[in-house]
Design a protein around this motif. Structure first.
Motif, short mmCIF file in Angstrom:
data_model
loop_
_atom_site.label_atom_id
_atom_site.label_comp_id
_atom_site.label_asym_id
_atom_site.label_seq_id
_atom_site.Cartn_x
_atom_site.Cartn_y
_atom_site.Cartn_z
N ILE A 173 21.38 41.24 49.68
CA ILE A 173 22.11 40.34 49.26
C ILE A 173 21.95 38.48 49.73
O ILE A 173 21.63 38.24 49.77
CB ILE A 173 23.59 40.59 49.14
N VAL A 174 22.27 39.36 51.31
CA VAL A 174 21.75 38.23 52.30
C VAL A 174 20.39 37.51 52.25
O VAL A 174 20.54 35.83 52.15
CB VAL A 174 21.72 38.86 53.94
N LEU A 175 19.35 38.41 51.50
CA LEU A 175 18.02 37.45 51.42
C LEU A 175 18.14 37.07 49.70
O LEU A 175 17.24 35.85 49.88
CB LEU A 175 16.84 38.70 51.38
N THR A 176 18.17 37.21 49.48
CA THR A 176 18.84 36.88 47.89
C THR A 176 19.92 36.24 47.64
O THR A 176 19.98 35.73 46.00
CB THR A 176 18.46 37.69 46.90
N ILE A 177 20.67 35.62 47.55
CA ILE A 177 22.22 34.95 47.49
C ILE A 177 21.47 33.78 47.41
O ILE A 177 20.44 32.63 48.45
CB ILE A 177 23.69 35.15 48.80
N GLN A 178 21.68 32.96 46.52
CA GLN A 178 21.92 31.12 45.68
C GLN A 178 23.21 30.91 46.13
O GLN A 178 23.90 31.22 45.22
CB GLN A 178 21.28 31.68 44.44
N PRO A 179 23.56 29.91 46.84
CA PRO A 179 25.12 29.70 46.64
C PRO A 179 25.45 28.69 45.61
O PRO A 179 24.44 27.87 45.39
CB PRO A 179 25.07 28.92 48.32
N LYS A 180 26.72 28.64 45.20
CA LYS A 180 26.96 28.41 43.44
C LYS A 180 27.59 27.28 44.45
O LYS A 180 29.04 27.15 44.95
CB LYS A 180 27.58 28.92 43.32
N ASN A 181 27.64 25.43 43.88
CA ASN A 181 29.06 24.77 43.62
C ASN A 181 29.55 25.15 43.34
O ASN A 181 29.71 25.13 42.08
CB ASN A 181 28.49 23.43 43.65
N PHE B 109 29.68 48.26 46.82
CA PHE B 109 29.42 48.06 45.44
C PHE B 109 30.60 46.70 45.08
O PHE B 109 30.78 45.63 44.96
CB PHE B 109 29.83 48.71 44.63
N LEU B 110 31.86 46.82 45.87
CA LEU B 110 32.69 45.57 46.18
C LEU B 110 32.14 44.54 46.26
O LEU B 110 32.26 43.30 45.79
CB LEU B 110 33.70 45.77 46.48
N TYR B 111 31.02 44.46 47.77
CA TYR B 111 30.75 42.91 48.58
C TYR B 111 30.15 43.04 47.14
O TYR B 111 29.85 41.31 47.42
CB TYR B 111 30.16 43.86 49.76
N ILE B 112 29.03 43.07 47.20
CA ILE B 112 27.66 42.80 45.78
C ILE B 112 29.20 42.20 44.85
O ILE B 112 28.06 40.75 44.53
CB ILE B 112 26.74 43.88 44.82
N TRP B 113 30.00 42.76 44.00
CA TRP B 113 30.52 41.97 43.19
C TRP B 113 31.21 41.33 43.39
O TRP B 113 31.16 39.63 42.77
CB TRP B 113 31.33 43.07 42.81
N LYS B 114 31.92 39.90 44.93
CA LYS B 114 32.49 39.54 45.16
C LYS B 114 31.35 38.52 46.03
O LYS B 114 32.30 37.28 45.43
CB LYS B 114 33.48 40.21 46.30
N VAL B 115 30.33 38.46 46.27
CA VAL B 115 30.01 37.42 46.83
C VAL B 115 29.22 36.92 45.23
O VAL B 115 28.17 36.36 45.54
CB VAL B 115 28.74 38.26 47.79
N GLY B 116 28.69 37.86 44.08
CA GLY B 116 28.59 37.16 42.97
C GLY B 116 27.24 37.36 42.96
O GLY B 116 26.01 36.88 42.14
N SER B 117 25.95 38.26 43.61
CA SER B 117 25.62 38.45 43.12
C SER B 117 24.78 39.05 41.69
O SER B 117 23.48 39.16 41.45
CB SER B 117 24.47 39.55 44.00
N LEU B 118 25.63 39.71 40.91
CA LEU B 118 25.77 40.22 39.85
C LEU B 118 25.88 39.32 38.47
O LEU B 118 25.64 39.56 38.09
CB LEU B 118 26.97 41.60 39.46
N GLU B 119 26.25 38.05 38.94
CA GLU B 119 26.03 36.77 37.72
C GLU B 119 25.05 36.68 37.46
O GLU B 119 23.70 35.98 38.48
CB GLU B 119 26.30 36.13 38.35
N TRP B 120 24.62 36.20 36.51
CA TRP B 120 23.30 36.44 36.29
C TRP B 120 23.73 34.60 34.47
O TRP B 120 24.60 34.90 33.77
CB TRP B 120 22.88 37.21 34.59
N ASP B 121 22.99 34.19 35.15
CA ASP B 121 23.24 32.45 34.64
C ASP B 121 21.28 31.84 33.58
O ASP B 121 20.62 32.20 34.25
CB ASP B 121 23.94 31.75 35.27
#
Lengths: 213, 121
Positions: A173-181, B109-121
């Protein structure tokens, strides 16, 4: 000359040849496919010694997930054939030999020393070398064997594996996160045009060899 | 060994036959087809002119993230399989280790969900 004897030697030979193919193949996708062959034949060897759950898990996890991950890396890295010249190999020979010796020592440790003994139900030391798996074979299936041991006697290894997977999640997650405005919902660093790359294109560099017959 | 795992012999036969079938299909098409490769035939096609650039696009790294998450949760499933078979024979400690493991997975799983990595736009 038992049939399983023939099968074991055939699978070992294919494993060795394919492993040599992994490191010496010119095309990186071919390397990953050789690795898939190695995993499948390793799973075959595991069935021969009686660990059928482990062999099927090899196929599901190794081939189905880890080899796919390697393929993703090959795709992302966008490696082309001309990047790999034969005389560059010798630059990496000392480091490669060093890493190879370390792995070989690990193999010897795994065979000759049994690691940290947790309690008295540790297997006898010579069992792995002599290969007398049938003297401890109990009539259980492999899955039941795992189930009886991992969660009770060797639960530390199991929980440590769980923690390592958790660290892997967080690292990915840390490597691939893309911060959103937060107001607009668009990425803070959007996909932008790369003007230098677009204007410096030339015909000679855009056609390349992807495979040699 | 052959007698103990006699049930896996059909799988081996299946593998051999599918391997042979693959060789036959590839080999026949390689041997029988007319092959006359030409520079124009083999090069990449981009509407008739010389190609601007490499045909590979930038790859979105979210696919890689999906592959990694698949590995992790697949390992969770493979650890649950032996437990599901033998939970009747285990002590209480055996039960709680798997609960601890599942709690770790849920935290991840909760961490992934809250951080927003499961969002696809």
């Amino acid at each position: 000359m038992n049939f399983s004897f023939v099968l074991f030697y055939r699978m070992s030979a294919i494993i060795l040849v394919s492993a040599a193919g992994v490191i010496s193949s010119q095309n990186p996708v071919h390397s990953v496919l050789f690795l898939v062959v190695v995993f499948r034949h390793g799973a075959g060897v595991l069935i021969l010694i009686g660990a059928e759950f482990l062999s099927l898990i090899f196929i599901v996890v190794y081939v189905g997930a880890i080899a796919v991950l390697f393929l993703f890396v090959v795709i992302i890295r966008n490696i082309k054939l001309g990047d790999y010249f034969l005389n560059k190999i010798y630059q990496y020979l000392p480091i490669g030999a060093f890493v190879g010796i370390i792995f070989f020592l690990e193999l010897l440790i795994a065979l000759y020393l049994q690691g940290v003994p947790l309690n008295m139900t540790q297997l006898k030391r010579n069992t792995v070398l002599r290969g007398n798996w049938f003297s401890i074979f109990d009539g259980l299936t492999n899955i039941e064997l795992f189930g009886q041991l991992i969660y009770t006697y060797y639960f530390i290894y199991f929980l440590v594996a769980g923690l390592i997977l958790l660290v892997a999640i967080i690292g990915a997650i840390v490597l691939t996160i893309q911060p959103k405005n937060p107001e607009t919902g668009i990425n803070v660093v959007p996909f932008a045009q790369q003007v230098y790359q677009q204007t410096s294109r030339s015909v000679g560099k855009s056609v390349f060899i992807s495979s040699r017959l | 060994m052959n007698f103990l795992y006699f049930e896996y012999l059909p799988i081996l036969l299946f593998i051999f036959i599918s391997f042979l079938l693959g060789i036959v299909i590839f080999g026949l098409s390689f041997l029988i087809a007319d092959q006359a490769p030409d520079v124009e035939k083999v090069s990449a096609y981009e509407c008739g002119f010389d190609p601007f650039d490499d045909a590979r696009n930038t790859f979105d790294v979210r696919f890689y993230l999906v592959a990694i998450l698949f590995i992790v949760f697949d390992r969770e499933a493979t650890f649950i399989f032996p437990w599901a078979l033998t939970v009747g024979e285990l002590s209480a400690g055996g039960f709680w280790t798997i609960i601890d493991f599942l709690v770790e997975r849920t935290v991840g799983f909760l961490y992934i969900w809250k951080v927003g990595s499961l969002e696809w736009d």
